[in-house]
Write an enzyme that holds these catalytic residues in place. Structure first.
Site, mmCIF file in Angstrom:
data_model
loop_
_atom_site.group_PDB
_atom_site.id
_atom_site.type_symbol
_atom_site.label_atom_id
_atom_site.label_comp_id
_atom_site.label_asym_id
_atom_site.label_seq_id
_atom_site.Cartn_x
_atom_site.Cartn_y
_atom_site.Cartn_z
ATOM 1 N N PRO A 45 -31.770 -14.626 20.816
ATOM 2 C CG PRO A 45 -33.243 -15.744 19.410
ATOM 3 C CD PRO A 45 -32.804 -15.648 20.819
ATOM 4 C CG HIS A 46 -29.282 -10.032 20.035
ATOM 5 N ND1 HIS A 46 -28.882 -11.127 20.784
ATOM 6 C CD2 HIS A 46 -28.154 -9.348 19.753
ATOM 7 C CE1 HIS A 46 -27.574 -11.090 20.938
ATOM 8 N NE2 HIS A 46 -27.109 -10.021 20.315
ATOM 9 C CB ALA A 47 -31.108 -8.757 14.325
#
Length: 168
Positions: free
Chosen positions: A65-67
């Site tokens: 998961p990344h942003a």
């Protein structure tokens, strides 16, 4: 590896119990926020926004998961091992137990994809995944991730090599 320069023992959580993807991302966001001073709602919103485009599970029990966040000036990384594994809507339908979470400055988009690519190459190695699953402490996780021995041409031939490497 570029990503792991931003990873420290206090950003590693082992055997986190969750009830599912939302619970896992919420707990991870809270941990990152507590360590960095970021607002956990901003972190979680960024992770969920990306997750809404499609699962960040990449297979073999791994999710990334990344942003991209405008509110940070340098990358933030964390590693979480889940126990038990959870459904993350992985393309291979395998539950996820190894979660690498990345927050990247919105102003440095060009360096994000190469960093993500490095991480993907690393976790393709079965012995690295196995070592992360067997690690007994954040120190062992760091030893596995930072070891020079994990170059693609020099992966140890046996699973017990992971344990030997991790306890150096």
């Amino acid at each position: 590896m570029m990503i792991f320069r931003n990873l420290s023992e206090d950003s590693i959580t082992l055997d986190l119990a969750t009830k599912g993807k939302h619970s896992a991302l919420s707990k991870i966001a809270a941990t990152i926020a507590g360590r960095t001073g970021l607002d956990d709602r901003v972190v979680l919103r960024g992770l969920w926004r990306r997750e809404g485009l499609g699962s960040t599970a990449i297979g073999r029990g791994v999710a990334v998961p990344h942003a991209l966040l405008r509110s940070i000036s340098s990358p933030v990384a964390s590693f979480t091992r889940l126990a038990p594994p959870i459904d993350f809507k992985s393309p291979d339908l395998e539950p996820v137990d190894l979660v690498f979470t990345l927050l990247w400055p919105g102003s440095e988009v060009r360096s994000f994809l190469p960093a993500l690519s490095q991480l993907f190459r690393l976790v393709r190695a079965p012995l690295i995944r196995e070592g992360l699953r067997l690690a007994r402490s954040p120190e062992e996780v760091m030893a596995i991730l930072q070891s020079e021995a994990w170059s693609t041409s020099d992966i140890p031939p046996r699973a017990d090599a992971v344990r030997k490497l991790a306890v150096r």
